[in-house]
Enzyme design. Sequence first.
Site, PDB file in Angstrom:
ATOM      1  N   ASP A  56       0.833  -1.202   0.000  1.00 34.31           N
ATOM      2  CA  ASP A  56       0.000   0.000   0.000  1.00 34.31           C
ATOM      3  C   ASP A  56       0.866   1.250   0.000  1.00 34.31           C
ATOM      4  O   ASP A  56       1.843   1.348   0.747  1.00 34.31           O
ATOM      5  CB  ASP A  56      -0.895   0.014   1.244  1.00 34.31           C
ATOM      6  CG  ASP A  56      -1.694   1.307   1.340  1.00 34.31           C
ATOM      7  OD1 ASP A  56      -2.614   1.491   0.530  1.00 34.31           O
ATOM      8  OD2 ASP A  56      -1.378   2.131   2.225  1.00 34.31           O
ATOM      9  N   TYR A  61       2.438  10.209   0.839  1.00 33.82           N
ATOM     10  CA  TYR A  61       3.588   9.683   1.561  1.00 33.82           C
ATOM     11  C   TYR A  61       4.888  10.178   0.926  1.00 33.82           C
ATOM     12  O   TYR A  61       5.286   9.737  -0.149  1.00 33.82           O
ATOM     13  CB  TYR A  61       3.568   8.162   1.578  1.00 33.82           C
ATOM     14  CG  TYR A  61       2.313   7.549   2.165  1.00 33.82           C
ATOM     15  CD1 TYR A  61       1.490   8.260   3.037  1.00 33.82           C
ATOM     16  CD2 TYR A  61       1.941   6.248   1.841  1.00 33.82           C
ATOM     17  CE1 TYR A  61       0.338   7.700   3.561  1.00 33.82           C
ATOM     18  CE2 TYR A  61       0.798   5.674   2.377  1.00 33.82           C
ATOM     19  CZ  TYR A  61       0.000   6.402   3.227  1.00 33.82           C
ATOM     20  OH  TYR A  61      -1.145   5.835   3.749  1.00 33.82           O
ATOM     21  N   LYS A  86      -3.995   5.889  -3.443  1.00 36.48           N
ATOM     22  CA  LYS A  86      -5.108   6.692  -2.958  1.00 36.48           C
ATOM     23  C   LYS A  86      -5.325   7.937  -3.820  1.00 36.48           C
ATOM     24  O   LYS A  86      -4.411   8.367  -4.530  1.00 36.48           O
ATOM     25  CB  LYS A  86      -4.850   7.077  -1.497  1.00 36.48           C
ATOM     26  CG  LYS A  86      -4.603   5.834  -0.608  1.00 36.48           C
ATOM     27  CD  LYS A  86      -4.244   6.187   0.802  1.00 36.48           C
ATOM     28  CE  LYS A  86      -4.020   4.921   1.619  1.00 36.48           C
ATOM     29  NZ  LYS A  86      -2.717   4.300   1.331  1.00 36.48           N
ATOM     30  N   GLY A 236      -1.953   1.044  10.750  1.00 36.39           N
ATOM     31  CA  GLY A 236      -1.534   1.536  12.058  1.00 36.39           C
ATOM     32  C   GLY A 236      -1.845   0.590  13.195  1.00 36.39           C
ATOM     33  O   GLY A 236      -2.368   1.028  14.225  1.00 36.39           O
ATOM     34  N   PHE A 238      -0.063  -0.564  15.398  1.00 35.01           N
ATOM     35  CA  PHE A 238       0.675  -0.204  16.611  1.00 35.01           C
ATOM     36  C   PHE A 238       0.345   1.209  17.085  1.00 35.01           C
ATOM     37  O   PHE A 238       1.039   1.757  17.934  1.00 35.01           O
ATOM     38  CB  PHE A 238       2.182  -0.334  16.360  1.00 35.01           C
ATOM     39  CG  PHE A 238       2.605  -1.704  15.897  1.00 35.01           C
ATOM     40  CD1 PHE A 238       2.267  -2.837  16.610  1.00 35.01           C
ATOM     41  CD2 PHE A 238       3.338  -1.862  14.720  1.00 35.01           C
ATOM     42  CE1 PHE A 238       2.651  -4.102  16.186  1.00 35.01           C
ATOM     43  CE2 PHE A 238       3.731  -3.110  14.288  1.00 35.01           C
ATOM     44  CZ  PHE A 238       3.382  -4.241  15.020  1.00 35.01           C
ATOM     45  N   ASN A 239      -0.733   1.791  16.540  1.00 38.41           N
ATOM     46  CA  ASN A 239      -1.177   3.138  16.934  1.00 38.41           C
ATOM     47  C   ASN A 239      -0.041   4.149  16.912  1.00 38.41           C
ATOM     48  O   ASN A 239       0.245   4.820  17.915  1.00 38.41           O
ATOM     49  CB  ASN A 239      -1.855   3.106  18.299  1.00 38.41           C
ATOM     50  CG  ASN A 239      -3.288   2.599  18.244  1.00 38.41           C
ATOM     51  OD1 ASN A 239      -3.570   1.514  18.752  1.00 38.41           O
ATOM     52  ND2 ASN A 239      -4.180   3.344  17.622  1.00 38.41           N
ATOM     53  N   SER A 240       0.638   4.250  15.784  1.00 40.92           N
ATOM     54  CA  SER A 240       1.739   5.197  15.549  1.00 40.92           C
ATOM     55  C   SER A 240       2.983   4.884  16.376  1.00 40.92           C
ATOM     56  O   SER A 240       3.886   5.707  16.461  1.00 40.92           O
ATOM     57  CB  SER A 240       1.309   6.649  15.799  1.00 40.92           C
ATOM     58  OG  SER A 240       0.311   7.038  14.883  1.00 40.92           O
ATOM     59  N   GLY A 241       3.034   3.716  16.983  1.00 38.58           N
ATOM     60  CA  GLY A 241       4.258   3.299  17.670  1.00 38.58           C
ATOM     61  C   GLY A 241       4.126   3.085  19.154  1.00 38.58           C
ATOM     62  O   GLY A 241       4.998   2.475  19.777  1.00 38.58           O
ATOM     63  N   LEU A 243       2.367   1.098  20.793  1.00 40.96           N
ATOM     64  CA  LEU A 243       2.257  -0.323  21.134  1.00 40.96           C
ATOM     65  C   LEU A 243       3.540  -1.105  20.854  1.00 40.96           C
ATOM     66  O   LEU A 243       3.571  -2.322  21.061  1.00 40.96           O
ATOM     67  CB  LEU A 243       1.080  -0.961  20.388  1.00 40.96           C
ATOM     68  CG  LEU A 243      -0.302  -0.554  20.908  1.00 40.96           C
ATOM     69  CD1 LEU A 243      -1.408  -1.052  19.985  1.00 40.96           C
ATOM     70  CD2 LEU A 243      -0.533  -1.068  22.334  1.00 40.96           C
TER      71      LEU A 243
END
Length: 339
Positions: A56, A61, A86, A236, A238-241, A243
Amino acid sequence: MAPRRFEKRRVGQTDLEVTTLGLGCASLAGIFSAVPAEQARATIAHALDLGVDYVDTAPQYGLGLSEHLVGEALRERDRRPIISTKVGRLLRPVPPGQVGKGNWAHPLPFNQHYDYSYDGVMRSFEDSLQRLGLDRIDILYVHDIGVYTHGEAANKLLWAQLESGGYRALRELRDSGTVKAIGFGVNEWPVLMDALALGDWDVFQLAGRYTLLEQTSLDPFLTACIARQVSVVIGGPFNSGVLVGGDKFDYAKAPEGVFARVRAIEAVCRDFGVPLPAAALQFPLNHPAVCNVLPGPRSPQELDGILDWWDADIPDALWTALADQGLLAPGTPVPGGMV
């Protein structure tokens, strides 16, 4: 290197099937810190060699950089993975000193212009083909439409563009076979309920809202996806890191309440001898609407670490223990039923 055998799941009602582990290419474009181009291309190649079959990317990006890197890594290969990108942002060239870099360490010299109209969607699609240097894109997402990105007033105008023309462009691309699946890629699930009211979609990419840390999208959104036979890709995980030992949540410094919840989840994982990132990575696939989890490693070594978490054995009792401590939302699917 022999490829691994990843489980595959169908995308909506299309004939596409994706490996349950994908490769997200935002990090490779240098979000927060730079990634050398050679390292980025090596990470993509390593993922494909291992058998990951879904990649993706997006114009946003690195302001075009990610699409260029993906194209360079894929063009010389005999077999291509399923590729998604996208629409919603057009890139306009500017002098290097005028680039709105945002969180990108070394973006290309463009600024982004939001456009969800019929012409904007078609232009974005063609531009992505040019940057990728490839002849096809399998999945096309509407990117970052919603109040989270644009604010309430601006989003009304942009949604009107999508409603009056952009959706028609996406349908034409899918109906003609030019792309195989259409959907949204966003950070907030309520906008996806609006999308379901607008028309018919194949797959939604939702970042950060159905994770081990947060299950706010469980109902009504994921319930509606089951009813409408729409698949969900979880970005995501890991929720932006936060986790995986980082300090970011939703692309910014995590508040103390988030850290406290992470510590509580980690304590349960420790009791079962399971690394917290392994539980975070595997958790979303317990939901029947989810077809793929999309982490974003920055190097081949980080990808190997992700695969170690992917292979970790997680006892069913861990999910029950999390639920018993109020760390999973009621009704969350887990192996053997719901908590």
